[in-house]
Every structure is written in structure tokens, then in C-alpha cells.
Design a protein around this motif. Structure first.
Motif, PDB file in Angstrom:
ATOM      1  N   PRO A  87    -101.424  29.897 -12.153  1.00 24.77           N
ATOM      2  CA  PRO A  87    -102.196  31.143 -12.195  1.00 24.77           C
ATOM      3  C   PRO A  87    -101.667  32.091 -11.108  1.00 24.77           C
ATOM      4  N   TRP A  88    -101.696  33.383 -11.381  1.00 26.24           N
ATOM      5  CA  TRP A  88    -101.351  34.378 -10.356  1.00 26.24           C
ATOM      6  C   TRP A  88    -102.493  34.458  -9.348  1.00 26.24           C
ATOM      7  N   LEU A  89    -102.159  34.464  -8.070  1.00 27.98           N
ATOM      8  CA  LEU A  89    -103.199  34.544  -7.035  1.00 27.98           C
ATOM      9  C   LEU A  89    -103.225  35.941  -6.440  1.00 27.98           C
ATOM     10  N   ASP A  90    -104.428  36.481  -6.296  1.00 22.28           N
ATOM     11  CA  ASP A  90    -104.576  37.759  -5.617  1.00 22.28           C
ATOM     12  C   ASP A  90    -104.693  37.496  -4.138  1.00 22.28           C
ATOM     13  N   GLY A  91    -103.598  37.425  -3.479  1.00 22.27           N
ATOM     14  CA  GLY A  91    -103.652  37.195  -2.041  1.00 22.27           C
ATOM     15  C   GLY A  91    -102.450  37.844  -1.402  1.00 22.27           C
ATOM     16  N   GLU A  92    -102.419  37.784  -0.098  1.00 21.45           N
ATOM     17  CA  GLU A  92    -101.262  38.325   0.611  1.00 21.45           C
ATOM     18  C   GLU A  92    -100.623  37.218   1.430  1.00 21.45           C
ATOM     19  N   LEU A  93     -99.295  37.242   1.452  1.00 22.46           N
ATOM     20  CA  LEU A  93     -98.556  36.224   2.176  1.00 22.46           C
ATOM     21  C   LEU A  93     -98.688  36.495   3.679  1.00 22.46           C
ATOM     22  N   LEU A  94     -99.156  35.498   4.429  1.00 22.89           N
ATOM     23  CA  LEU A  94     -99.337  35.723   5.879  1.00 22.89           C
ATOM     24  C   LEU A  94     -98.000  35.756   6.615  1.00 22.89           C
ATOM     25  N   GLY A  95     -97.006  35.067   6.101  1.00 21.22           N
ATOM     26  CA  GLY A  95     -95.680  35.095   6.713  1.00 21.22           C
ATOM     27  C   GLY A  95     -94.996  36.408   6.359  1.00 21.22           C
ATOM     28  N   GLN A 136     -91.673  42.649  11.237  1.00 25.90           N
ATOM     29  CA  GLN A 136     -93.028  43.172  10.968  1.00 25.90           C
ATOM     30  C   GLN A 136     -94.126  42.327  11.604  1.00 25.90           C
ATOM     31  N   ARG A 137     -93.732  41.293  12.321  1.00 25.25           N
ATOM     32  CA  ARG A 137     -94.733  40.320  12.791  1.00 25.25           C
ATOM     33  C   ARG A 137     -95.720  40.930  13.787  1.00 25.25           C
ATOM     34  N   ALA A 138     -95.277  41.944  14.540  1.00 23.92           N
ATOM     35  CA  ALA A 138     -96.180  42.559  15.526  1.00 23.92           C
ATOM     36  C   ALA A 138     -96.924  43.748  14.929  1.00 23.92           C
ATOM     37  N   PRO A 165    -100.150  41.622   6.979  1.00 25.36           N
ATOM     38  CA  PRO A 165    -101.150  40.589   6.653  1.00 25.36           C
ATOM     39  C   PRO A 165    -101.286  39.564   7.779  1.00 25.36           C
ATOM     40  N   PHE A 166    -100.188  39.275   8.468  1.00 25.81           N
ATOM     41  CA  PHE A 166    -100.214  38.310   9.574  1.00 25.81           C
ATOM     42  C   PHE A 166    -101.193  38.765  10.664  1.00 25.81           C
ATOM     43  N   GLN A 167    -101.028  40.014  11.105  1.00 30.62           N
ATOM     44  CA  GLN A 167    -101.908  40.499  12.181  1.00 30.62           C
ATOM     45  C   GLN A 167    -103.322  40.766  11.677  1.00 30.62           C
ATOM     46  N   ARG A 168    -103.462  41.209  10.424  1.00 29.40           N
ATOM     47  CA  ARG A 168    -104.813  41.423   9.890  1.00 29.40           C
ATOM     48  C   ARG A 168    -105.577  40.109   9.829  1.00 29.40           C
ATOM     49  N   PHE A 169    -104.878  39.038   9.463  1.00 30.09           N
ATOM     50  CA  PHE A 169    -105.558  37.738   9.437  1.00 30.09           C
ATOM     51  C   PHE A 169    -105.934  37.309  10.852  1.00 30.09           C
ATOM     52  N   VAL A 216    -100.645  29.440  16.279  1.00 34.83           N
ATOM     53  CA  VAL A 216    -100.098  30.704  15.764  1.00 34.83           C
ATOM     54  C   VAL A 216    -101.218  31.602  15.241  1.00 34.83           C
ATOM     55  N   LEU A 217    -102.209  31.001  14.556  1.00 36.43           N
ATOM     56  CA  LEU A 217    -103.232  31.832  13.905  1.00 36.43           C
ATOM     57  C   LEU A 217    -104.423  32.142  14.818  1.00 36.43           C
ATOM     58  N   LEU A 218    -104.707  31.233  15.751  1.00 38.41           N
ATOM     59  CA  LEU A 218    -105.880  31.430  16.606  1.00 38.41           C
ATOM     60  C   LEU A 218    -105.466  31.743  18.052  1.00 38.41           C
ATOM     61  N   GLY A 219    -104.176  31.729  18.314  1.00 31.09           N
ATOM     62  CA  GLY A 219    -103.686  32.021  19.665  1.00 31.09           C
ATOM     63  C   GLY A 219    -102.422  32.860  19.568  1.00 31.09           C
ATOM     64  N   ASP A 220    -101.558  32.721  20.567  1.00 33.75           N
ATOM     65  CA  ASP A 220    -100.305  33.499  20.531  1.00 33.75           C
ATOM     66  C   ASP A 220     -99.107  32.609  20.200  1.00 33.75           C
ATOM     67  N   GLY A 221     -99.373  31.412  19.654  1.00 32.56           N
ATOM     68  CA  GLY A 221     -98.285  30.510  19.273  1.00 32.56           C
ATOM     69  C   GLY A 221     -97.957  29.517  20.373  1.00 32.56           C
ATOM     70  N   THR A 222     -98.531  29.730  21.572  1.00 30.10           N
ATOM     71  CA  THR A 222     -98.304  28.794  22.680  1.00 30.10           C
ATOM     72  C   THR A 222     -99.648  28.179  23.084  1.00 30.10           C
ATOM     73  N   LEU A 223     -99.592  27.280  24.064  1.00 26.01           N
ATOM     74  CA  LEU A 223    -100.825  26.643  24.548  1.00 26.01           C
ATOM     75  C   LEU A 223    -101.537  27.502  25.598  1.00 26.01           C
ATOM     76  N   ASP A 224    -101.148  28.739  25.752  1.00 28.27           N
ATOM     77  CA  ASP A 224    -101.778  29.648  26.711  1.00 28.27           C
ATOM     78  C   ASP A 224    -103.280  29.788  26.394  1.00 28.27           C
ATOM     79  N   ALA A 225    -104.114  29.293  27.311  1.00 31.42           N
ATOM     80  CA  ALA A 225    -105.563  29.262  27.070  1.00 31.42           C
ATOM     81  C   ALA A 225    -106.155  30.667  26.968  1.00 31.42           C
TER      82      ALA A 225
END
Ligand SMILES: Nc1ncnc2c1ncn2[C@@H]1O[C@H](COP(=O)(O)OP(=O)(O)O)[C@@H](O)[C@H]1O
Ligand SMILES: [Mg+2]
Length: 279
Positions: free
Chosen positions: A106-114, A119-121, A126-130, A229-238
């Protein structure tokens, strides 16, 4: 007879068949994919489908030869047939063609987060909106990914080449889908490539080492990095992590460079994540 859902085989190339039976409204090929695969968005009546193919044998622009691309699609067929999960798109049909199998989803109505690195910054990507969604919403998306991988690991599947380009998020329905599991393997295996396929942001140290064992603990590491990556900045930086200190501790153990110090299973990691509580 439905031109996609009731067909076992066609004797013309997929692109010709699809444009004869429907409207091709999207095409994913060497312009955006380095896989060598060619996929289509097709409308037939009111329904939309995503049809994935290995492209033609004469196309040598991908990183893998045509026979290897076909083998990966057949691997994705095996995984689809053995595992069902809300995060996976159901494989509706496989149609054999002169170019190899056509996998109909099935076709999915979504956006690729990658998104491409440049464009990552970009705040509009979609990456930053998520990443800007409320932390509990991001955590729910993550938990869908963890739950899927715990389910796959229990069935013996080890993740490979999982990254944010495997995540399709529907911002309207707030639903997370995981796509493109073609490289997942059954059971542990030996890294025979050196640097394996994948995005370095998500990869465990053993995925860079020829001769290393790739197993469920590798998947645990990849899940930990996904949280960072999704809940932080990709590192263990608290200071960058949008979750509790207890959850960051769980993620730090998942991302230990030594597999023996990580959780031994994806389920154990996911249990610890939940036991650490929200926030
Ligand atoms: N079910 C789907 N519905 C809509 N778009 C999809 C679907 N599956 C994949 N896509 C889009 O098609 C692209 C290519 O699919 P993917 O499975 O990643 O192929 P490849 O093997 O070429 O990487 C994805 O990056 C995504 O944008
Ligand atoms: Mg892909």
C-alpha cells in the motif's frame, strides 16, 4: 481481475506494465536511491500502491549488481511473510517480471525522516519537524521502532542498514512506519564487508570491523543511537537529550562500544527503557 493484486507474472518491464494499468505518480530511481532499485507510486482507481523493483539488469549505477538486488528483494519477501507488525507495510502481492520480482505494498502517506545531509539542519525538513514534536510524541514514535525490533529479534532477525531513511512518519495520523528492511538477516552473522551498508550515525563499532560478529546486541546499539538522534543531538550529551536521566542511562548502556556490556536482547533494552519511566 485486479491488475496488481491478482497477477502472478507479467512479460513486459514493470514500468511499462504499471503505466498501462494505472497512473504512475512517483518514481524512485538513481536520482534519489543509491540502491539501484526502481520503485513506483501507482494509482489504480481510488487506490494507491508502492511497487518496488530491482530495476533493469542493464542499470549498473547502483552499488550492487542486479542479481544481488533481486536477492535482497526476495529476502524482504521472506521477512514480510514471517513477521507482521503495525510499523510494517503489508506486502500485498509479488508479481514476477523480466526484471525480477515486483513487490506491491500500500502507498503510505508519510514523509521520510532521513533527508540528504545538506538538509539535515533545515528547520523545514521532515527530520527537524519530527525532532521538534512534543517529547512524548517523539518517544511514542521511538517505542514503535523498539517494539518492532524486539518482535523481529524474537523471530531471529538482526537489523542491518537501518537509519532514519528507513523511517516514514505520517505527521497527520502521528504514525511511524519502518520501511526498506531488505538488508536484515536471520540470526547472527559475520561482518564480511568491513564498513557495512548504513549511516555511520546509527552504526555500531562492529559494523565497521571485518570479521566481527553482528548480532542482536548490534540491533540494541542501533536502537540506542536512534533514540539519541531523534530525542537528542545524536550524542550522549545530557543537555541535548529530551528524556529523563534514567532513560539516558539506558541508552548509554545500549550504546556501549563493547557488545558484552550492552543489553543482551532488544526486548531487555525496551523493558529497561519502559521501566525507566517517561519524561
Ligand atoms: N509504502 C510506501 N509508500 C510511499 N512511499 C514509500 C513506501 N515505501 C518506500 N517509499 C519511498 O520510496 C523510497 C524508496 O524505497 P526504499 O524501500 O527505501 O528503496 P531502496 O531500496 O531504493 O532504498 C523511500 O525512501 C520512500 O521515500
Ligand atoms: Mg532505502
Amino acid at each position: 481481475m485486479h491488475p496488481l493484486l491478482d497477477r502472478d507474472a507479467i512479460d513486459v518491464p514493470p514500468s511499462a506494465y504499471l503505466s498501462a494499468v494505472g497512473t504512475v505518480f512517483a518514481q524512485f530511481d538513481q536520482r534519489t536511491q543509491d540502491s539501484g532499485n526502481v520503485s513506483f507510486g501507482v494509482r489504480i482507481g481510488a487506490a494507491r500502491y508502492f511497487v518496488k523493483t530491482a530495476g533493469s539488469a542493464s542499470d549498473t549505477s547502483g552499488t550492487l549488481p542486479h542479481a544481488a538486488r533481486i536477492a535482497l528483494l526476495r529476502n524482504a519477501m521472506t521477512l514480510s511473510r514471517c513477521c507482521r507488525h503495525a510499523a510494517l507495510t503489508e506486502l500485498l502481492r509479488v508479481i514476477e517480471s523480466p526484471d525480477g520480482p515486483c513487490l506491491v505494498y500500500p502507498w503510505l502517506d508519510g514523509e521520510l525522516l532521513g533527508v540528504p545531509r545538506a538538509q539535515r539542519a533545515d528547520p523545514g525538513s521532515p527530520f527537524q519537524r519530527f525532532r521538534r514534536l512534543p517529547a512524548p510524541t517523539v518517544a511514542r514514535g521511538l517505542e514503535t521502532i523498539f517494539d518492532l525490533h524486539a518482535h523481529l529479534a524474537r523471530a531471529g532477525w538482526t537489523a542491518s542498514d537501518f537509519y532514519d531513511g528507513s523511517l516514514l512518519y505520517d505527521f497527520t495520523a502521528n504514525r511511524m512506519y519502518v520501511i526498506d528492511l531488505d538488508h536484515y538477516r536471520t540470526g547472527p552473522f559475520v561482518n564480511e564487508m568491513g564498513r557495512m551498508f548504513g549511516s555511520a550515525r546509527f552504526m555500531a563499532p562492529e559494523e565497521f570491523r571485518a570479521g566481527a560478529c553482528i548480532d542482536e546486541r548490534t540491533t540494541v546499539f542501533v536502537m540506542g543511537r536512534t533514540a539519541l538522534v531523534l530525542l537528542g543531538d545524536g550524542t550522549l550529551d545530557a543537555s541535548a537529550f529530551r528524556g529523563s536521566a534514567a532513560r539516558l542511562d539506558v541508552v548509554a548502556r545500549a550504546c556501549d562500544p563493547a557488545p558484552s556490556r550492552r543489553y543482551s536482547s532488544v526486548s531487555a533494552f525496551y523493558d529497561a527503557w519502559r521501566a525507566a519511566g517517561p519524561g
